[in-house]
Scaffold this motif. Sequence first.
Motif, PDB file in Angstrom:
ATOM      1  N   GLU A  96       1.030  -1.303   0.374  1.00  0.00           N
ATOM      2  CA  GLU A  96      -0.054  -0.724  -0.132  1.00  0.00           C
ATOM      3  C   GLU A  96       0.707   1.186   0.357  1.00  0.00           C
ATOM      4  N   ALA A  97       1.938   1.187   0.902  1.00  0.00           N
ATOM      5  CA  ALA A  97       3.077   1.994   1.162  1.00  0.00           C
ATOM      6  C   ALA A  97       3.437   2.426  -0.611  1.00  0.00           C
ATOM      7  N   TYR A  98       3.929   1.085  -1.006  1.00  0.00           N
ATOM      8  CA  TYR A  98       4.957   1.575  -2.414  1.00  0.00           C
ATOM      9  C   TYR A  98       3.784   2.210  -3.592  1.00  0.00           C
ATOM     10  N   LEU A  99       2.346   1.399  -3.525  1.00  0.00           N
ATOM     11  CA  LEU A  99       1.243   2.120  -4.039  1.00  0.00           C
ATOM     12  C   LEU A  99       0.557   3.803  -4.531  1.00  0.00           C
ATOM     13  N   GLN A 100       0.946   3.659  -2.873  1.00  0.00           N
ATOM     14  CA  GLN A 100      -0.094   5.528  -2.257  1.00  0.00           C
ATOM     15  C   GLN A 100       1.537   5.772  -3.187  1.00  0.00           C
ATOM     16  N   GLN A 101       2.907   5.572  -2.585  1.00  0.00           N
ATOM     17  CA  GLN A 101       3.946   6.595  -3.862  1.00  0.00           C
ATOM     18  C   GLN A 101       4.160   6.622  -5.028  1.00  0.00           C
ATOM     19  N   GLN A 102       3.863   5.637  -5.655  1.00  0.00           N
ATOM     20  CA  GLN A 102       3.608   5.617  -6.916  1.00  0.00           C
ATOM     21  C   GLN A 102       2.041   6.528  -7.527  1.00  0.00           C
ATOM     22  N   ARG A 103       1.491   7.046  -6.616  1.00  0.00           N
ATOM     23  CA  ARG A 103       0.349   7.743  -6.861  1.00  0.00           C
ATOM     24  C   ARG A 103       0.504   9.178  -6.531  1.00  0.00           C
ATOM     25  N   LEU A 107       1.003  12.281  -9.455  1.00  0.00           N
ATOM     26  CA  LEU A 107       0.325  13.908  -8.807  1.00  0.00           C
ATOM     27  C   LEU A 107       1.216  14.714  -8.822  1.00  0.00           C
ATOM     28  N   LEU A 108       2.312  14.860  -7.856  1.00  0.00           N
ATOM     29  CA  LEU A 108       3.353  15.822  -8.050  1.00  0.00           C
ATOM     30  C   LEU A 108       4.342  16.213  -9.018  1.00  0.00           C
ATOM     31  N   GLY A 109       4.118  14.950  -9.990  1.00  0.00           N
ATOM     32  CA  GLY A 109       5.051  15.779 -11.375  1.00  0.00           C
ATOM     33  C   GLY A 109       3.816  16.156 -12.147  1.00  0.00           C
ATOM     34  N   THR A 114       2.536  21.742 -14.533  1.00  0.00           N
ATOM     35  CA  THR A 114       2.143  22.197 -14.653  1.00  0.00           C
ATOM     36  C   THR A 114       0.911  23.526 -13.732  1.00  0.00           C
ATOM     37  N   PHE A 115       0.604  23.014 -12.406  1.00  0.00           N
ATOM     38  CA  PHE A 115       0.054  23.677 -11.409  1.00  0.00           C
ATOM     39  C   PHE A 115       0.592  23.867  -9.816  1.00  0.00           C
ATOM     40  N   PRO A 116       1.836  24.900 -10.560  1.00  0.00           N
ATOM     41  CA  PRO A 116       2.775  24.245  -8.964  1.00  0.00           C
ATOM     42  C   PRO A 116       2.378  24.674  -7.864  1.00  0.00           C
ATOM     43  N   GLN A 117       1.385  25.802  -7.639  1.00  0.00           N
ATOM     44  CA  GLN A 117       0.711  26.222  -6.483  1.00  0.00           C
ATOM     45  C   GLN A 117      -0.698  25.092  -5.881  1.00  0.00           C
ATOM     46  N   ALA A 118      -1.261  24.168  -7.054  1.00  0.00           N
ATOM     47  CA  ALA A 118      -2.309  23.007  -6.490  1.00  0.00           C
ATOM     48  C   ALA A 118      -1.412  22.805  -5.142  1.00  0.00           C
ATOM     49  N   VAL A 119      -2.823  22.140  -4.042  1.00  0.00           N
ATOM     50  CA  VAL A 119      -2.409  21.074  -2.473  1.00  0.00           C
ATOM     51  C   VAL A 119      -3.163  20.224  -3.031  1.00  0.00           C
ATOM     52  N   LEU A 120      -2.190  19.304  -2.586  1.00  0.00           N
ATOM     53  CA  LEU A 120      -2.344  17.693  -2.405  1.00  0.00           C
ATOM     54  C   LEU A 120      -3.045  17.934  -1.380  1.00  0.00           C
ATOM     55  N   ASP A 143      -6.142  26.083   4.799  1.00  0.00           N
ATOM     56  CA  ASP A 143      -4.478  25.683   3.040  1.00  0.00           C
ATOM     57  C   ASP A 143      -4.757  25.417   2.091  1.00  0.00           C
ATOM     58  N   GLY A 144      -5.933  26.943   1.890  1.00  0.00           N
ATOM     59  CA  GLY A 144      -5.833  28.244   1.162  1.00  0.00           C
ATOM     60  C   GLY A 144      -6.930  27.609   0.126  1.00  0.00           C
ATOM     61  N   VAL A 145      -7.807  26.721   0.551  1.00  0.00           N
ATOM     62  CA  VAL A 145      -8.935  26.090  -0.444  1.00  0.00           C
ATOM     63  C   VAL A 145     -10.276  26.798  -0.409  1.00  0.00           C
ATOM     64  N   ARG A 146     -10.807  27.414  -1.373  1.00  0.00           N
ATOM     65  CA  ARG A 146     -12.379  28.202  -1.414  1.00  0.00           C
ATOM     66  C   ARG A 146     -12.803  27.353  -2.193  1.00  0.00           C
ATOM     67  N   LYS A 147     -14.631  27.865  -2.452  1.00  0.00           N
ATOM     68  CA  LYS A 147     -15.556  27.201  -3.058  1.00  0.00           C
ATOM     69  C   LYS A 147     -15.277  27.557  -4.339  1.00  0.00           C
ATOM     70  N   ASN A 148     -15.322  26.947  -5.554  1.00  0.00           N
ATOM     71  CA  ASN A 148     -15.452  26.735  -5.803  1.00  0.00           C
ATOM     72  C   ASN A 148     -14.396  26.655  -7.051  1.00  0.00           C
ATOM     73  N   ILE A 149     -13.538  26.392  -6.506  1.00  0.00           N
ATOM     74  CA  ILE A 149     -12.123  26.089  -7.065  1.00  0.00           C
ATOM     75  C   ILE A 149     -11.853  24.192  -7.985  1.00  0.00           C
ATOM     76  N   ALA A 150     -11.448  23.813  -9.460  1.00  0.00           N
ATOM     77  CA  ALA A 150     -11.077  22.679  -9.778  1.00  0.00           C
ATOM     78  C   ALA A 150     -10.666  21.841  -8.812  1.00  0.00           C
ATOM     79  N   VAL A 151     -11.030  20.880  -8.852  1.00  0.00           N
ATOM     80  CA  VAL A 151      -9.878  19.243  -8.717  1.00  0.00           C
ATOM     81  C   VAL A 151      -9.981  18.386  -9.411  1.00  0.00           C
ATOM     82  N   VAL A 152      -8.131  17.771  -9.225  1.00  0.00           N
ATOM     83  CA  VAL A 152      -8.005  17.417 -10.586  1.00  0.00           C
ATOM     84  C   VAL A 152      -7.275  15.938 -10.043  1.00  0.00           C
ATOM     85  N   THR A 153      -6.570  15.037 -10.627  1.00  0.00           N
ATOM     86  CA  THR A 153      -5.982  14.485 -10.745  1.00  0.00           C
ATOM     87  C   THR A 153      -4.630  14.422 -11.896  1.00  0.00           C
TER      88      THR A 153
END
Length: 270
Positions: A96-103, A107-109, A114-120, A143-153
């Motif tokens: 599980e730790a390995y799979l999470q590290q891959q994900r 995401l961080l890559g 593309t979005f260096p300010q994005a919050v994980l 953490d800087g999150v507010r309404k009507n912000i896009a969420v992606v992977t």
Amino acid sequence: MKVLTERWKPTAILLCLILLALSLSTFKTRVAPQTSLLESVALSVVMPLQQAIVSMAQRLSGLWQGYINLVQVRQENVRLQHQVDVLQGQLTHYQEAYLQQQRLRELLGFRSLTFPQAVLAEVVGIDPSPWSEVITMNKGSRDGVRKNIAVVTHQGLVGRTIEVAPHYATVLLVTDRRSAVDALIQRTRARGIVVGKSRRLGELRYVDLHAEIQVGDTVVASGLGEVYPKGLLIGTVVTVQQKPHGLFHEVEVQPTVDLAKLEEVLVLVP
């Protein structure tokens, strides 16, 4: 004659006794030179019984030893099974730790490119209602999150934030019927609006009948509305239909993100 018989009677008895003694002596020598006749008779009765007792004792001893060995083997099996369970748990944890590290690496890559300010954020809740496509993540206003912000992977669009608390936020998925995203067919630039239809599908509405569109076309965000960045991948066209007297194509879109398996997301904080 009677007198003669009475005279030789003691002699006959003595002779018989002597013969009997000689016979017993001969039998004693043949059977057991060192034992008496009584002892021989006793031995002939006792020895089989003794041998039977010894044989039974040996069998019982073997059975008991086998039982002891079986108990020890069972105890060893229990110990080994416990060890296997512990190792299996550790292996599952490491996998599980390995799979999470891959994900997270993907995401961080994607964020760095593309979005260096994005919050994980991590998905911590899913609305089980069949009429609502909503998830909860563990990042909020602090953490800087507010309404009507896009969420992606890294695979594409997930949805947008609709409710925000200090440490949590609620995300409306792109497949929710309340969701609407202005979109383009990447290949032909035909425009439409992606709205939620089911747990795994969206619908691209208001695509002109004269627009060129086909199964397999890629659908991206148009950038209108200032919520979803232009060019953000939404999904792929899976069906195209035309009603005889309709004004628009009927188009189904499958999101590129498997929304049923979300674990980590990126919030595109400006």
